[in-house]
Design an enzyme around this catalytic site. Structure first.
Site, PDB file in Angstrom:
ATOM      1  N   HIS A 506       3.179   4.733 -18.854  1.00  0.00           N
ATOM      2  CA  HIS A 506       4.472   4.505 -17.809  1.00  0.00           C
ATOM      3  C   HIS A 506       4.273   5.638 -16.720  1.00  0.00           C
ATOM      4  O   HIS A 506       4.314   5.529 -15.557  1.00  0.00           O
ATOM      5  CB  HIS A 506       5.775   4.736 -18.737  1.00  0.00           C
ATOM      6  CG  HIS A 506       6.824   4.631 -17.341  1.00  0.00           C
ATOM      7  ND1 HIS A 506       7.764   3.563 -17.626  1.00  0.00           N
ATOM      8  CD2 HIS A 506       8.221   5.583 -16.994  1.00  0.00           C
ATOM      9  CE1 HIS A 506       8.307   3.314 -16.953  1.00  0.00           C
ATOM     10  NE2 HIS A 506       8.929   4.887 -16.344  1.00  0.00           N
ATOM     11  N   GLU A 507       4.088   7.122 -17.083  1.00  0.00           N
ATOM     12  CA  GLU A 507       4.124   8.262 -16.055  1.00  0.00           C
ATOM     13  C   GLU A 507       2.931   8.047 -15.525  1.00  0.00           C
ATOM     14  O   GLU A 507       2.306   8.445 -13.758  1.00  0.00           O
ATOM     15  CB  GLU A 507       4.231   9.386 -16.772  1.00  0.00           C
ATOM     16  CG  GLU A 507       5.524   9.343 -18.050  1.00  0.00           C
ATOM     17  CD  GLU A 507       7.034  10.080 -16.733  1.00  0.00           C
ATOM     18  OE1 GLU A 507       6.524   9.704 -15.327  1.00  0.00           O
ATOM     19  OE2 GLU A 507       8.291   9.218 -17.284  1.00  0.00           O
ATOM     20  N   HIS A 510       3.283   6.190 -12.471  1.00  0.00           N
ATOM     21  CA  HIS A 510       4.050   6.683 -11.679  1.00  0.00           C
ATOM     22  C   HIS A 510       3.058   7.979 -10.671  1.00  0.00           C
ATOM     23  O   HIS A 510       2.879   7.575  -9.269  1.00  0.00           O
ATOM     24  CB  HIS A 510       5.505   7.761 -11.959  1.00  0.00           C
ATOM     25  CG  HIS A 510       6.249   7.386 -12.338  1.00  0.00           C
ATOM     26  ND1 HIS A 510       6.812   6.051 -11.341  1.00  0.00           N
ATOM     27  CD2 HIS A 510       6.771   7.195 -13.036  1.00  0.00           C
ATOM     28  CE1 HIS A 510       7.712   5.668 -11.761  1.00  0.00           C
ATOM     29  NE2 HIS A 510       8.127   6.300 -13.448  1.00  0.00           N
ATOM     30  N   HIS A 513       1.382   5.905  -8.485  1.00  0.00           N
ATOM     31  CA  HIS A 513       1.907   5.680  -7.014  1.00  0.00           C
ATOM     32  C   HIS A 513       1.462   6.622  -5.971  1.00  0.00           C
ATOM     33  O   HIS A 513       1.582   6.111  -4.734  1.00  0.00           O
ATOM     34  CB  HIS A 513       2.947   4.892  -7.821  1.00  0.00           C
ATOM     35  CG  HIS A 513       3.857   4.310  -7.012  1.00  0.00           C
ATOM     36  ND1 HIS A 513       4.726   4.141  -6.493  1.00  0.00           N
ATOM     37  CD2 HIS A 513       3.655   3.848  -5.242  1.00  0.00           C
ATOM     38  CE1 HIS A 513       5.840   3.446  -5.684  1.00  0.00           C
ATOM     39  NE2 HIS A 513       4.769   3.680  -5.157  1.00  0.00           N
TER      40      HIS A 513
END
Length: 723
Positions: A506-507, A510, A513
Site C-alpha cells: 500500500h505505502e 504511494h 505515485h
C-alpha cells in the site's frame, strides 16, 4: 549550520548527519526571510501581472522553506524527541503567521486575481506573449487563485485578522493533538512476569517482548544485556499490540491492553478531549468566515466527491450492502467462540444451532478485544490458514525484493541500495531508483521498524518533490516509506504477517505515485492530488497480493528457500473476502465519525464527545462498545493529519481501484500496455488535471461499484462514484 538552499550530496539528498537540533530555528527563520524577499519581488514588479511573472514566480518561491519544513516535520513523525516537540511548539505559530502573511497579502492577491480574471472571463484577454496557457498551466492558475480565495484573500480587513487568529490556533491545536497521541502511545507498557500469561503467543512475538523488556531494563538500570529474560514487555506500537490482541489466550490481559489503547488521550497528562472541541469549532469558524455552512462543505468543493450528499450516498450504499454480511460474520464468530472455545454465554443469551447465530436482548459475547483473537482462530479453522503458516514465506528482505520487483515488471524501474546516501536513523536504508533506460529517477528511503519517538502506523512522505525548474532543470523526488513492522529477533529475521505485507505494498503504491511523477510544477506533482483520489495508486497495489502469479515471484521459506506452496497461495486467495463485511463497516464507522464532526453547523459545546461519537457511528456498529472508550481522542488522521472531512476517501478509492484493477485482470496483471497507461495517465500526472478526466483516459469509462461487489462477493446496489 547546514545550507538551506542546496545540498552538495549525491542527488542533492538531505545531509542528515550534519543537521543539529540547534540548526532548525535559524534555518526556519532564514528560509522565511528568503521567501518574503521572493514575495516582495513579485509584488513590486512594475510590469503588469502575467502568468510568468506572478503565477509561475509564486509557484517557485519558498523552495528553501519547503525543504526545511519537510526535513523537520518528517523527522518529527519518524524520529521525534522532546526537544523537537518543543521546537515545533515554538515554530508552528510563526509558520502559520508567515503563510497567512502571503495568502492575505492584498497586493499579491490583486496580481493573482488579475491573471485569473484574464484567463477565466467569457472573452479572455491573453496575457504575456498572447499565447494561450497549456492545461497544466491553467490548472496551476486555478489552484493558485483558490489557494488565496479559500484562505481568506477575499475577506475584509477585520475578517482577515479573524482568519489569522483562527488559523494560528488551529495549527497549534493540531500539533498538540498529534504530540499527545505519540506521547500517550509511548507512555504505556504492559510488563508481564508470569510465563503463563504468554500462552498462545508465537515464539517470535515472545522473543521480541523479552527484547523490549531487556531494553527497558538496560536503559533504566544498566543491566547486563546478555542476562536471561525474566520479563516480557508489550506496548501500543502496531506489531506489539496487534500480535497480543490476535494471539494471547489471556482474555483479561487482552481487555487490559485494548482499554489502554482505546482510552488513550482521554484525561490525564495527554488529554485530547478539549483539543477535539477546539479543532472542530475552529475549523467550523474558518469555514463560516469563508462563506461555507460547514467545514465539510469547504473541503469537498475541491474533491472528486464535490459535496456531502455524494459522500453520504456512497457511505449509505456501502452500509446497506455490507451490513448484512457483517452481522452474519459476527453471528458466525460468536457461535464459533462459544462452541469451539467455550466463550461464556451471558445471561439471557440462547444459542441457536440451526442458523449458527446467537439471539438475545441484552447479550454481549464477542467483544472488541475478542474480535482479532477469535477471528484468527476461525480463519485458521475455515481455511487452515494463519499468520504462523504464512510468515515464514514473507521474510522482510524477500518481500522488499518482491515489491520492488513488481515495480520492475510493471514499469521497468530498478532499485540499487546505496549506503553512501545519509539517513536519519540506523534502521533506515536508501535506494537509488532508475528508469528502464538506466536514467536516474528518484531516491527511496525505507524505514520499517518501531522505536521510541516514531509515531504508530504507516505512511509515505517526501523530502523532495519532483518538478522542472524555470531554467529547465529536472528535479527528481526523494521519497520515504515509513512503517512499524515486527523487528527481527535473535533467532529469526523479520517475518511479516500478511497484513504487514499488505501495508508495505500500500505505502509503496504511494511511493510510486511520487517517484514516477512527471509534471512541471511542484504543487501539482506526485501525490498532490485530491484527497479522495490519492489512495487509488496505493490501494490498487494491494490487489496483487491475491494473485498467485505475483506471490510465486518472491514468497519463499526463509529457512529452506522453498517456494510458497500452491495450496497455501490458494488458501490466501480463498480467504481474501474473510470478514469483508466487518472490515467494510469498520472503515465506514471512521468515515461516518469524520463526516459527523465536520458537518456540524453550530459550535460543539455541551454535548458529550462519547455520546456524539456513539451516535455518529451507531449505524455501523455490530459489536458492543465498552464504556469509557473512544477512538476520537487518538484519531490522528482527522485531527492532526490531512484527512479531515476526507476519511471517506479510502472507500471512494476502493471503488476506483477495484474498477481499475479489473482492467489489469482482463489483460493480465503484468500487462505492459495497461501498466504503461496507468503510469502515464495516473501516476505521472499528479494533480495537473481533474482526476476523473485522468481516470477515464486510463479506464475508458467512469468507475462503478460493480468490480468491488464482484471482488467481495457481496451484492450491493449499483453506485457510480460520480453520481
Amino acid at each position: 549550520m547546514t545550507d538551506i538552499t542546496e545540498h552538495k550530496t549525491l542527488h542533492g539528498t538531505i545531509p542528515f548527519d550534519k543537521i543539529r537540533l540547534e540548526d532548525y530555528e535559524p534555518a526556519f527563520r532564514e528560509a522565511m526571510a528568503l521567501h518574503n524577499a521572493e514575495i516582495d519581488e513579485i509584488v513590486n514588479n512594475r510590469v503588469g501581472a502575467t502568468f510568468e511573472n506572478t503565477i509561475e514566480a509564486l509557484e517557485y518561491a519558498g523552495e528553501a522553506l519547503e525543504r526545511v519544513e519537510k526535513v523537520f516535520f518528517n523527522l518529527l513523525e519518524a524520529e521525534s524527541s522532546d526537544a523537537m516537540m518543543a521546537i515545533a511548539q515554538k515554530i508552528q505559530p510563526e509558520l502559520t503567521a508567515h503563510a497567512n502573511n502571503i495568502t492575505l497579502n492584498e497586493r499579491l492577491f490583486a496580481r493573482v486575481k488579475a491573471v485569473y480574471d484574464q484567463y477565466t472571463g467569457t472573452q479572455p484577454v491573453r496575457v504575456g506573449q498572447g499565447m494561450p496557457l497549456q492545461p497544466e498551466q491553467m490548472k496551476l492558475l486555478d489552484v493558485t487563485y483558490h489557494a488565496f480565495a479559500d484562505n481568506g484573500a477575499n475577506l475584509s480587513e477585520d475578517d482577515k485578522q479573524k482568519y489569522r487568529e483562527l488559523s494560528t490556533k488551529l495549527g497549534v491545536y493540531a500539533l498538540e493533538f498529534g504530540q499527545n497521541v505519540l506521547n500517550a502511545t509511548n507512555a504505556y507498557t504492559l510488563l508481564l512476569t508470569d510465563e503463563a500469561d504468554l500462552a498462545g503467543l508465537p515464539a517470535d512475538v515472545i522473543e521480541e517482548a523479552a527484547r523490549k523488556a531487556q531494553e527497558k531494563a538496560n536503559r533504566h538500570c544498566g543491566l547486563d544485556p546478555q542476562s536471561p529474560a525474566k520479563e516480557w514487555l508489550f506496548d501500543l506500537s502496531a506489531p506489539s499490540y496487534s500480535a497480543f490482541m490476535k494471539y494471547a489466550d489471556n482474555r483479561e490481559l487482552r481487555k487490559q491492553l485494548y482499554l489502554a489503547s482505546n482510552t488513550k488521550c482521554i484525561g490525564g497528562a495527554y488529554d485530547n478531549t478539549e483539543h477535539i472541541k477546539n479543532i472542530i469549532n475552529t475549523r467550523l469558524a474558518i469555514a463560516n468566515l469563508l462563506g461555507y455552512n460547514s467545514y465539510a462543505d469547504m473541503v469537498l468543493h475541491k474533491r472528486m466527491a464535490k459535496n456531502t450528499n455524494a459522500v453520504s450516498e456512497l457511505l449509505n450504499e456501502l452500509l446497506e450492502g455490507f451490513a448484512p454480511a457483517a452481522k452474519q460474520e459476527v453471528a458466525e464468530l460468536q457461535h464459533f467462540a462459544v462452541t469451539s472455545y467455550q466463550l461464556p454465554v451471558t445471561d439471557n443469551c440462547s444459542l441457536v444451532t440451526d442458523n449458527q447465530s446467537l439471539v438475545t436482548g441484552n447479550c454481549s459475547l464477542v467483544t472488541a478485544y475478542d474480535w482479532s483473537y477469535y477471528s484468527n482462530k476461525l480463519k485458521d479453522s475455515k481455511f487452515d490458514l494463519n499468520d504462523e503458516l504464512i510468515k515464514p514465506y514473507f521474510e522482510l528482505e524477500n518481500v522488499r525484493k518482491g515489491v520492488f520487483g513488481l515495480a520492475t515488471k510493471l514499469y521497468g524501474i530498478s532499485f540499487k541500495k546505496n549506503a553512501e546516501i545519509p539517513v536519519y536513523q540506523e534502521d533506515v536504508e536508501a535506494f537509488e531508483v532508475f528508469d528502464r533506460s538506466g536514467e536516474y529517477l528518484a531516491v527511496l528511503y525505507t524505514d520499517f521498524f518501531p522505536r521510541t519517538g516514531k509515531r504508530p502506523g504507516a505512511w509515505m512522505t517526501e523530502f523532495q518533490g519532483q518538478q522542472v525548474r524555470r531554467d529547465g532543470q529536472q528535479i527528481r523526488p526523494h521519497i520515504s516509506i515509513v512503517m512499524n513492522f515486527t523487528r527481527p529477533t535473535a533467532t529469526k529475521p523479520a517475518l511479516l504477517t500478511f497484513d504487514e505485507v499488505n501495508t508495505f505494498v500500500h505505502e509503496f503504491g504511494h511511493a510510486l505515485h511520487g517517484m514516477l511523477a512527471n509534471t512541471v510544477y511542484p504543487s501539482l506533482s506526485g501525490t498532490s492530488v485530491y484527497r479522495d483520489f490519492v489512495e487509488l495508486p496505493s490501494q490498487i497495489m494491494e490487489n496483487f497480493l491475491h494473485e498467485k502469479e505475483f506471490l510465486d515471484l518472491f514468497a519463499e521459506h526463509y529457512q529452506t528457500g522453498a517456494k510458497i506452496p500452491a495450496e497455501l497461495v490458494q488458501k490466501i486467495v480463498d480467504s481474501a473476502n474473510f470478514q469483508v463485511g466487518y472490515a467494510c463497516l469498520r472503515q465506514l464507522s471512521f468515515a461516518c465519525l469524520d463526516m459527523a464532526y465536520h458537518s456540524i453547523l453550530k459550535p460543539f459545546s455541551g454535548d458529550s464527545l462519547k455520546d456524539f461519537e456513539t451516535r455518529a457511528m451507531a449505524a455501523t456498529q455490530v459489536l458492543p462498545t465498552l464504556p469509557d472508550t473512544m477512538i476520537s481522542p487518538a484519531f490522528g488522521h482527522i485531527f492532526s493529519g490531512g484527512y479531515a472531512a476526507g476519511y471517506y476517501s479510502y472507500k471512494w478509492a476502493e471503488v476506483l481501484e477495484a474498477d481499475a484493477f479489473a482492467l489489469f485482470k482482463e489483460h493480465g496483471i503484468f500487462n505492459a500496455e495497461v501498466a504503461q497507461s496507468f503510469r502515464e495517465n495516473i501516476l505521472s500526472r499528479g494533480g495537473t488535471e481533474d482526476p476523473m478526466d485522468l481516470y477515464i483516459r486510463f479506464r475508458g469509462k467512469k468507475p462503478t461499484t460493480e468490480a468491488l461487489k464482484q471482488r467481495c462477493g457481496v451484492v450491493t446496489p449499483s453506485y457510480s462514484a460520480t453520481s
